[in-house]
Each structure stands twice: as structure tokens, then as C-alpha cells.
Design a protein around this motif. Structure first.
Motif, short mmCIF file in Angstrom:
data_model
loop_
_atom_site.label_atom_id
_atom_site.label_comp_id
_atom_site.label_asym_id
_atom_site.label_seq_id
_atom_site.Cartn_x
_atom_site.Cartn_y
_atom_site.Cartn_z
N ILE A 91 0.84 -1.20 0.00
CA ILE A 91 0.00 0.00 0.00
C ILE A 91 0.88 1.25 0.00
CG2 ILE A 91 -1.76 1.28 1.34
CD1 ILE A 91 -2.75 -1.60 2.24
N SER B 141 1.89 2.30 -3.46
CA SER B 141 0.79 2.60 -4.37
C SER B 141 1.00 3.94 -5.07
CB SER B 141 -0.52 2.66 -3.56
OG SER B 141 -1.53 3.29 -4.30
N GLU C 91 -2.31 6.81 -0.30
CA GLU C 91 -1.82 5.49 0.14
C GLU C 91 -0.30 5.49 0.30
OE1 GLU C 91 -3.66 2.90 -2.75
OE2 GLU C 91 -5.63 3.55 -2.06
N SER D 29 1.28 6.68 3.64
CA SER D 29 0.94 5.86 4.81
C SER D 29 1.90 4.68 4.88
CB SER D 29 -0.52 5.40 4.74
OG SER D 29 -0.77 4.76 3.52
N ARG E 232 -2.52 2.24 7.20
CA ARG E 232 -3.61 2.05 6.25
C ARG E 232 -3.52 0.64 5.67
NH1 ARG E 232 -6.56 5.73 3.41
NH2 ARG E 232 -5.11 7.41 3.89
N VAL F 296 -6.85 -1.71 1.60
CA VAL F 296 -6.79 -1.58 0.14
C VAL F 296 -6.58 -2.98 -0.44
CG1 VAL F 296 -5.62 -0.46 -1.79
CG2 VAL F 296 -5.73 0.72 0.41
N ILE G 131 -4.06 -2.24 -6.52
CA ILE G 131 -2.95 -1.28 -6.37
C ILE G 131 -2.15 -1.19 -7.65
CG2 ILE G 131 -0.80 -0.79 -5.13
CD1 ILE G 131 -1.95 -2.24 -2.71
N GLU H 20 -11.91 2.78 -0.79
CA GLU H 20 -11.60 2.41 0.59
C GLU H 20 -12.71 1.51 1.08
OE1 GLU H 20 -10.32 5.03 3.43
OE2 GLU H 20 -8.66 5.73 2.20
N ARG I 247 -9.86 1.56 8.20
CA ARG I 247 -8.49 1.70 7.72
C ARG I 247 -7.56 0.63 8.25
NH1 ARG I 247 -6.02 7.74 7.39
NH2 ARG I 247 -4.11 6.59 7.68
#
Ligand SMILES: [Zn+2]
Length: 291
Positions: free
Chosen positions: A203, A206, A211, A214, A231, A234, A239, A282, A286
């Protein structure tokens, strides 16, 4: 200061790291987590070439400076942990945790300070993420990290033994979380409570800025959790790995990425979310890891 034990030999570290690379390459060949975009051999050869240049920077600059510094720290009892009479295990655990946290801060700085991002972007413009991405760092990023590393070991009071343990564990963690191996989701969710795992770090790579901003932890997940930068929600298959301005394989050829930090910088991210079709949905909370 606890009793003196010799640092881990570079041969042992080298053997364990090589063994880990072999196991991860085999696992990601048998059971990949994400589909790939570029031919494996082309990408991995490019990453190996970048790793070779980075290794030269480590051998010529980092090792001759940081190695002797840790011996001076041990002799002079410098740094936070050197000023306490801690048992050896507590000194090792304390050093590893503080090194991990200060590396989290360094990673955030590499994303937030444009001059540092020039170099760290070379790591992020890889169009797929696998074990070879863990070795793909611009030699300039290695050189820039040396003063930070010196401050880390000085302030924490890292001895040669703890530094050798950190080098080994950090290398294994970085190889593991960059790898493209699919693990059972339930198992990865449990492991991720403690350590950064491939889905979590995927992530961070990404092409969606939110994203990318994070999951900055490298070893322990707790730093992202504490800073609210964790996060997990996802879907891996949704991705796009890379940076929006450089998603074309021709733009990330070896010569281009070696020169990239020294050239006029592209606008890596679109100025508004409306300009990208890469937005991922999303799903749920999270902190819930998805397949
Ligand atoms: Zn990063």
C-alpha cells in the motif's frame, strides 16, 4: 554497560540475507501476491544494477564511518542507553526499538523533504514490488542516510554488537515486506499486528498519494499505528505500484533512474485527485487488512 560480546560476523549476516533472498524469490515465483507489469528478468536486472551502485556507497562510505563510530560509542559509553547499567538483553531490545522508530522518522522525511524525495523516488518508481525492490536504492539515498545513521547510533548509544544485530534484522525485515509473496490472509493479519508485512508495504508503494503517504514503518507496525499513518484497507490487486508521472516502462530505464535525482523533477503526483484514474476504493475501516 553489559558484558562485551563480539558483533555478528558479516559472513553470517551475508549468508542469512542471501538465504532469505533465495527463499523469498522461490516463494514469489510459486505464489505471487500481486500481478506484475514488467518482465521479471528486465526489472530484476535493473534493480540489481542499482543495488550494486548502492553497495559501493555502503562499502566506501557507510561501513568505514559507522563501524568505528559504534566502537567509540561503546568505549566512551555515549548515547542514551550507554548512560544506564542495563542488562545486555535490555540494551539490545532498547537499541533495536529506538533504531526502528528513528528510521520511521527518516522514511517520513525522505517523502516530505523534496531534496530527499528526489533520491527516494528512485525506489518508488519501480513498476512492480518484489524482493529485488528491497535492494533497489539510489546510491545518493545511501550517502544521504549516513549522517542520519551517525546521529541515530550516537544518540541511542548503539554498540558494535547491537548495530550488527540491527543490520541483520533490518535487512531481513526490508526483504520480507517488499517481497511479492502471498501468505494466508489470517496469518498475515496476526503477523501484521507486530511486523510490517508485504500487503501493508504494498500500500505504501501505491501510485495513489494518500496510500503512498501511509505505512512508513520498516520493522514494527506500532509507529504507523501511533502516528495514525497506518492504512491496511486496500485490495492488493487494485494497487498500481509506482508513481503517477513515471508509470511508463520507458521512463524508468536504468540510465534514467540513475540520473533522475540530478535532473529537473517531474510533477510526480497529480495536483488534484480528479486528475487521476488511480483512486482505489476504501473498504471498511483503515486498520482492516484486505486480500
Ligand atoms: Zn517510501
Amino acid at each position: 554497560m553489559a558484558e562485551k560480546i563480539e558483533p555478528i560476523s558479516p559472513w553470517i549476516t551475508g549468508t542469512l540475507v542471501t538465504g532469505a533472498i533465495a527463499i523469498l524469490l522461490w516463494r514469489e515465483f510459486r505464489r505471487p501476491l500481486r500481478r506484475t507489469t514488467e518482465p521479471r528478468l528486465t526489472r530484476q536486472s535493473r534493480n540489481l544494477a542499482l543495488a550494486g551502485l548502492a553497495a559501493v556507497a555502503v562499502i566506501l562510505v557507510e561501513t568505514p564511518l559507522i563501524g568505528p563510530l559504534t566502537f567509540t560509542i561503546e568505549r566512551s559509553r555515549w548515547g542514551l542507553l550507554g548512560s544506564f547499567q542495563l542488562p545486555l538483553w535490555a540494551e539490545i531490545v532498547g537499541s533495536l526499538v529506538l533504531m526502528d522508530y528513528t528510521f520511521y522518522i527518516w522514511h517520513v522525511l525522505m517523502h516530505k523533504i523534496p531534496f530527499l524525495w528526489r533520491f527516494h523516488a528512485v525506489h518508488h518508481v519501480d513498476l512492480d514490488m518484489d524482493t529485488s525492490t528491497a535492494l533497489r536504492f539510489h546510491f545518493g539515498e545511501i550517502l544521504l542516510s549516513v549522517p542520519w545513521r551517525a546521529v541515530q547510533v550516537l544518540m541511542i548509544g548503539v554498540t558494535p554488537l547491537t548495530f550488527s544485530i540491527w543490520q541483520l534484522t533490518f535487512s531481513l525485515c526490508v526483504l520480507f515486506h517488499h517481497s511479492n509473496i502471498e501468505m494466508p490472509l489470517g496469518f498475515e493479519r496476526i503477523l501484521n499486528r507486530l511486523l510490517v508485512t508485504p500487503r501493508m508495504h504494498g500500500i505504501h508503494h501505491s501510485a495513489v498519494l494518500r496510500e503512498n503517504n501511509s505505512n512508513w514503518s520498516s520493522g514494527l507496525t506500532v509507529w504507523d499505528w501511533l502516528h495514525g499513518t497506518l492504512r491496511l484497507n486496500v485490495l492488493q490487486q487494485s494497487i498500481t505500484i509506482g508513481v503517477p508521472a513515471l508509470l511508463n516502462p520507458h521512463s524508468v530505464k536504468l540510465g534514467n533512474v540513475v540520473a533522475m535525482p540530478f535532473l529537473t523533477q517531474p510533477q510526480y503526483w497529480p495536483s488534484s485527485a480528479n486528475e487521476t484514474s488511480l483512486e482505489n476504493k476504501e473498504i471498511n475501516s483503515r486498520s482492516r487488512m484486505l486480500p
